[in-house]
Structures are given as structure tokens and as C-alpha cells.
Design a protein around this motif. Structure first.
Motif, PDB file in Angstrom:
ATOM      1  N   PHE A  44      42.071  41.504  71.881  1.00 41.24           N
ATOM      2  CA  PHE A  44      43.358  40.806  71.810  1.00 41.24           C
ATOM      3  C   PHE A  44      44.125  40.949  73.121  1.00 41.24           C
ATOM      4  CE2 PHE A  44      47.885  40.665  70.779  1.00 41.24           C
ATOM      5  CZ  PHE A  44      47.959  39.450  70.126  1.00 41.24           C
ATOM      6  N   LEU A  94      44.942  33.377  70.156  1.00 44.66           N
ATOM      7  CA  LEU A  94      45.775  34.569  69.971  1.00 44.66           C
ATOM      8  C   LEU A  94      46.655  34.461  68.731  1.00 44.66           C
ATOM      9  CD1 LEU A  94      46.781  35.356  73.637  1.00 44.66           C
ATOM     10  CD2 LEU A  94      45.374  36.743  72.133  1.00 44.66           C
ATOM     11  N   SER A  95      47.097  33.271  68.421  1.00 45.92           N
ATOM     12  CA  SER A  95      47.902  33.076  67.208  1.00 45.92           C
ATOM     13  C   SER A  95      47.076  33.343  65.960  1.00 45.92           C
ATOM     14  CB  SER A  95      48.453  31.659  67.186  1.00 45.92           C
ATOM     15  OG  SER A  95      49.093  31.397  65.976  1.00 45.92           O
ATOM     16  N   SER A 145      46.344  37.183  65.725  1.00 44.34           N
ATOM     17  CA  SER A 145      47.476  38.026  65.330  1.00 44.34           C
ATOM     18  C   SER A 145      47.826  37.844  63.860  1.00 44.34           C
ATOM     19  CB  SER A 145      48.692  37.722  66.199  1.00 44.34           C
ATOM     20  OG  SER A 145      49.171  36.428  65.917  1.00 44.34           O
ATOM     21  N   SER A 146      47.571  36.668  63.299  1.00 42.70           N
ATOM     22  CA  SER A 146      47.889  36.478  61.883  1.00 42.70           C
ATOM     23  C   SER A 146      46.822  37.066  60.981  1.00 42.70           C
ATOM     24  CB  SER A 146      48.065  34.990  61.578  1.00 42.70           C
ATOM     25  OG  SER A 146      46.833  34.322  61.704  1.00 42.70           O
ATOM     26  N   SER A 191      45.106  39.910  61.649  1.00 43.13           N
ATOM     27  CA  SER A 191      45.001  41.368  61.777  1.00 43.13           C
ATOM     28  C   SER A 191      45.810  42.099  60.708  1.00 43.13           C
ATOM     29  CB  SER A 191      45.442  41.813  63.166  1.00 43.13           C
ATOM     30  OG  SER A 191      46.814  41.556  63.343  1.00 43.13           O
TER      31      SER A 191
END
Length: 130
Positions: free
Chosen positions: A2, A70-71, A74-75, A77
Motif C-alpha cells: 500500500f 489505492l481506494s 484501503s476499503s 483492509s
């Protein structure tokens, strides 16, 4: 992974900003659309793509792709947890407060199934100073 992608996104954003600032203005924006000359610039012939123009398109596409990846990362994780399950994972059964000030609380062992503990209280002493 990430943080590597995040670093690439930041580096790409700086690179994209430099590329856009290095390009010369075309002069065909909304401010130049006055009178009948606006249709020539709007529908006019295609200009030759320079190296900076191609680099800005590639860098902009890469920026959007990295932002999307990346969006999604991050959602995914953070797994959602039920709110009710978090509330019931306390250290034990809560003992309610007595309604009357002089009333005794029930034994703590009664709620958990263990033997109740006896509590000895000293008798109240009345001391009056006259």
C-alpha cells in the motif's frame, strides 16, 4: 504494498504537475471563443501531439489508475464488525446500581453462576455532638 503505491501516486502527482506547467498555452480556451472564430478552435483540426502532451496523458491515466487501486485497497483492509458483538464483549456481567440508597446490591456471584460472597457491614453508629 500500500505504501509503495502511495509513494508512486505522490511521485506521479508531482511529475504530472511539472509536465502540465512546462506545456505552453494553446490560446484556445473559453476566453478566446468570441464571435464566429469559436467554431474553428472548437471543431478545428487536430494539433500535433508533442512529447509533453503524450507524457501528460500517460501520467494522468496512471494517476487515476493508482488512485483507484489505492481506494479499493484501503476499503478492503478494514473488515466490518457488528456493533452488537462489540458491546457484549465486556469484562463480565454488569451489576445494576441499587434503586434505594440504603439497599444492598445483589451478590456478584449470582449473575455469573459462582457461589455468592457474603459481605459484612458494620452497623451504623449514630454520633451526635451536643
Amino acid at each position: 504494498m500500500f505504501y509503495v503505491l502511495l509513494f508512486l501516486l505522490l511521485l506521479n502527482g508531482v511529475f504530472l504537475g511539472v509536465i502540465v506547467l512546462l506545456q505552453s498555452g494553446k490560446g484556445g480556451g473559453l476566453a478566446s471563443m468570441g464571435g464566429g472564430a469559436g467554431t474553428d478552435t472548437l471543431i478545428g483540426g487536430r494539433q500535433a501531439a508533442t512529447l509533453l502532451t503524450k507524457a501528460s496523458w500517460v501520467s494522468g491515466g496512471l494517476f487515476l489508475f493508482l488512485a483507484l487501486v489505492l481506494s479499493v485497497m484501503s476499503s478492503r483492509s478494514q473488515a466490518p464488525t457488528p456493533i452488537l458483538r462489540e458491546g457484549f464483549q465486556g469484562s463480565g456481567a454488569a451489576v445494576p446500581a441499587p434503586l434505594l440508597p440504603g439497599a444492598q446490591q445483589p451478590a456478584q456471584g449470582a449473575a455469573t453462576g459462582t457461589a455468592p460472597q457474603t459481605q459484612q457491614q458494620a452497623p451504623p453508629t449514630a454520633t451526635t455532638n451536643r
